[in-house]
Design a protein around this motif. Structure first.
Motif, mmCIF file in Angstrom:
data_model
loop_
_atom_site.group_PDB
_atom_site.id
_atom_site.type_symbol
_atom_site.label_atom_id
_atom_site.label_comp_id
_atom_site.label_asym_id
_atom_site.label_seq_id
_atom_site.Cartn_x
_atom_site.Cartn_y
_atom_site.Cartn_z
ATOM 1 N N GLU A 281 2.593 -4.400 4.139
ATOM 2 C CA GLU A 281 2.511 -3.807 3.158
ATOM 3 C C GLU A 281 1.021 -3.506 2.881
ATOM 4 O O GLU A 281 0.453 -4.288 2.180
ATOM 5 C CB GLU A 281 3.709 -4.210 1.984
ATOM 6 C CG GLU A 281 3.527 -3.198 0.668
ATOM 7 C CD GLU A 281 4.245 -3.944 -0.475
ATOM 8 O OE1 GLU A 281 4.738 -2.979 -1.258
ATOM 9 O OE2 GLU A 281 4.671 -4.966 -0.411
ATOM 10 N N ASP A 283 -0.771 -1.831 -0.309
ATOM 11 C CA ASP A 283 -0.414 -1.386 -1.803
ATOM 12 C C ASP A 283 -1.744 -1.171 -2.237
ATOM 13 O O ASP A 283 -1.934 -1.486 -3.550
ATOM 14 C CB ASP A 283 0.416 -2.445 -2.431
ATOM 15 C CG ASP A 283 0.938 -2.112 -3.711
ATOM 16 O OD1 ASP A 283 1.599 -1.052 -3.933
ATOM 17 O OD2 ASP A 283 0.860 -2.833 -4.823
ATOM 18 N N ALA A 297 5.953 -3.833 -5.833
ATOM 19 C CA ALA A 297 5.861 -3.588 -4.475
ATOM 20 C C ALA A 297 7.231 -4.253 -3.715
ATOM 21 O O ALA A 297 7.755 -4.967 -4.326
ATOM 22 C CB ALA A 297 4.394 -4.623 -4.039
ATOM 23 N N LYS A 299 6.816 -6.585 -1.517
ATOM 24 C CA LYS A 299 6.506 -7.750 -1.527
ATOM 25 C C LYS A 299 7.442 -8.650 -2.901
ATOM 26 O O LYS A 299 7.725 -9.787 -2.702
ATOM 27 C CB LYS A 299 5.307 -8.406 -1.903
ATOM 28 C CG LYS A 299 4.919 -9.747 -1.778
ATOM 29 C CD LYS A 299 5.121 -10.562 -0.258
ATOM 30 C CE LYS A 299 4.802 -11.915 -0.249
ATOM 31 N NZ LYS A 299 4.948 -12.580 0.861
ATOM 32 N N TYR A 309 1.551 -8.886 2.121
ATOM 33 C CA TYR A 309 1.100 -7.981 1.161
ATOM 34 C C TYR A 309 -0.507 -7.693 1.049
ATOM 35 O O TYR A 309 -1.204 -8.801 0.949
ATOM 36 C CB TYR A 309 1.531 -8.578 -0.275
ATOM 37 C CG TYR A 309 1.168 -7.540 -1.236
ATOM 38 C CD1 TYR A 309 1.987 -6.522 -1.581
ATOM 39 C CD2 TYR A 309 0.145 -7.941 -2.175
ATOM 40 C CE1 TYR A 309 1.408 -5.907 -2.894
ATOM 41 C CE2 TYR A 309 -0.287 -7.311 -3.188
ATOM 42 C CZ TYR A 309 0.336 -6.277 -3.573
ATOM 43 O OH TYR A 309 0.077 -5.329 -4.603
#
Length: 472
Positions: A281, A283, A297, A299, A309
């Motif tokens: 991910e 972010d 998120a 996560k 993450y």
């Protein structure tokens, strides 16, 4: 006695009310400066000031040698990306290198690179944090910061994450040299040369560059500019292909701008957890939620440690500090080993300075101003594009972040358009650089809105519209 409202503000207020009532329809021509001055019995500069105030708010647009017009209605959204069912190597590089070469010019109108204007960054607060950190660290400021990074920074990161539902301990975080290194470490920990990675389509070119350099292949998941990755299509891909990882920017996506719904984020995490496929991910734009609570998120919904993450402050505060971090879940040891191999140590002064920015509240104060500026700029630039770019242009105004993905009429060659704009001192991101082999998004461009909407910038947008119209 209260001060009287300046004339230009009062005039702008009346015109604003007329636009919102519908008395002045989208696309309608506003009174000329001379006519408005006569109507309101004010000077021409005062009348123009009122119109410019409306322009700055995105309610009207100025057309060269024509006058001011009520901003057009919202453009149609770009179409969702097509289905591509085969995994392919990543081959693009030339357009990316050209974009970075252009970004080195200080005179450039930088609509291409996704970097915030230096005018909007908290330089004074950053300087204070460094001075304070230097005093606090004394001689240890000259030493190495050994991975996983300074504990004070990791503690501040964990506390901030808990505010939006991500409960991670400081010892689950690894500090990195920016977002780019965090993403690369995540790919190294989950994939081997020749493996297949599922990506959004279009996909951030930085991710594509990592895939290329690591010898990974990409399979594109159809993605909608408003809702994000097509999860049903992703599920089919997982059934038919051996996927080593999925890479996603689910909040303030680059380049499309969408933020996935909370329900879809939960579904994505559950789908990949069930399939045993890690989610990487990105972010990096997650803090850019103007005027509303921060979007959680993916996560935050990860119960098994399957989400890696990655984020940084490069897009929100200090691109040049090169500080990012990764929370890699149950792959912590593999990522930490790769981090040490990539670069033995970090920069203690910058890490301590960022910890101070977080703990003092300076970062949050900066974010509130920064996000409002971005929101205003996105609105103004979107309205300008709607008013001055060719008929058939499609645009999705994002809820978060500062990037616009614009679909031009099909016969406009975006790469040729970007080359022509570069000759006029304007940098634009061509859509082809967001495709693994550069064969799609040939009539799309990405626009960076994280900068003041000066007359020079607005004139640059008008110039792009003229160049596109010449092709159209």
């Amino acid at each position: 006695m209260a001060d009287r409202t300046p004339s230009y503000q009062a005039i702008a207020g009346r015109l604003r009310a007329a636009i919102r009532r519908g008395d002045l329809a989208p696309g309608a021509r506003m009174p000329s400066v001379r006519r408005l001055a006569q109507m309101e019995e004010v000077s021409a500069p005062t009348a123009e000031h009122a119109l410019r105030l409306l322009e700055a708010g995105g309610l009207v647009v100025a057309r060269p040698r024509s006058g001011f017009y009520v901003a057009a209605d919202k453009l149609a959204e770009p179409l969702a990306s097509p289905t591509v069912s085969t995994a392919r190597p990543v081959t693009l590089t030339a357009n990316v290198h050209a974009l970075f070469a252009q970004a080195r010019s200080p005179e450039l109108v930088a609509l291409g690179a996704a970097s915030p204007s230096a005018e909007w960054l908290p330089d004074k607060a950053l300087a204070r944090s460094l001075l304070g950190a230097n005093r606090r660290l004394s001689s240890s400021a000259l030493a190495y910061s050994v991975p996983p990074g300074r504990l004070d920074l990791r503690g501040q990161i964990a506390r901030r994450a808990a505010r939006w539902g991500l409960h991670i301990a400081p010892d689950q975080i690894i500090v990195t040299h920016g977002q780019s290194q965090a993403m690369r470490l995540a790919l190294q920990a989950t994939c081997r040369r020749g493996d297949v990675v599922a990506i959004e389509s279009p996909c951030y070119f930085g991710t594509l560059m990592h895939l290329r350099s690591l010898g990974l292949r990409a399979i594109e998941v159809p993605t909608h500019p408003r809702t994000g990755m097509d999860l049903a299509a992703l599920e089919q891909i997982l059934r038919k292909h051996r996927i080593s990882a999925v890479v996603s920017i689910p909040t303030a996506n680059n380049p499309l701008g969408f933020t996935m719904s909370i329900a879809d984020k939960r579904t994505l995490v559950g789908l990949l957890d069930h399939a045993g496929v890690p989610l990487i991910e990105d972010d990096v734009y997650g803090d850019l939620s103007a005027g509303k609570p921060r979007a959680p998120a993916c996560k935050a919904f990860d119960e098994s440690g399957n989400v890696l993450y990655c984020t940084s402050v490069s897009k929100t505060m200090a691109p040049g500090w090169r500080i990012g971090w990764i929370a890699p879940g149950h792959r912590f040891d593999a990522v930490l080993e790769a981090r040490v191999e990539a670069s033995l140590a970090g920069t203690p002064l910058l890490e301590a300075g960022l910890a101070d920015m977080f703990s003092s509240g300076d970062y949050d104060r900066h974010l509130r101003r920064f996000c409002q500026r971005i929101k205003d700029s996105v609105r103004t630039i979107s309205s300008r594009i709607a008013a001055t770019w060719p008929a058939g242009t499609r645009l999705c105004v994002p809820d978060d972040g500062f990037l616009l993905w614009v679909e031009l009429p099909a016969h406009v060659d975006a790469l040729a358009l970007c080359h022509a704009a570069a000759g006029d001192g304007i940098s634009v991101g061509p859509g082809a650089m967001f495709c693994p082999d550069g064969t799609r998004y040939a009539h799309h461009v990405r626009i960076n809105c994280a900068q003041p909407t000066t007359p020079k910038l607005l004139a640059a947008l008008d110039r792009i519209g003229i160049l596109a119209a010449a092709q159209a």
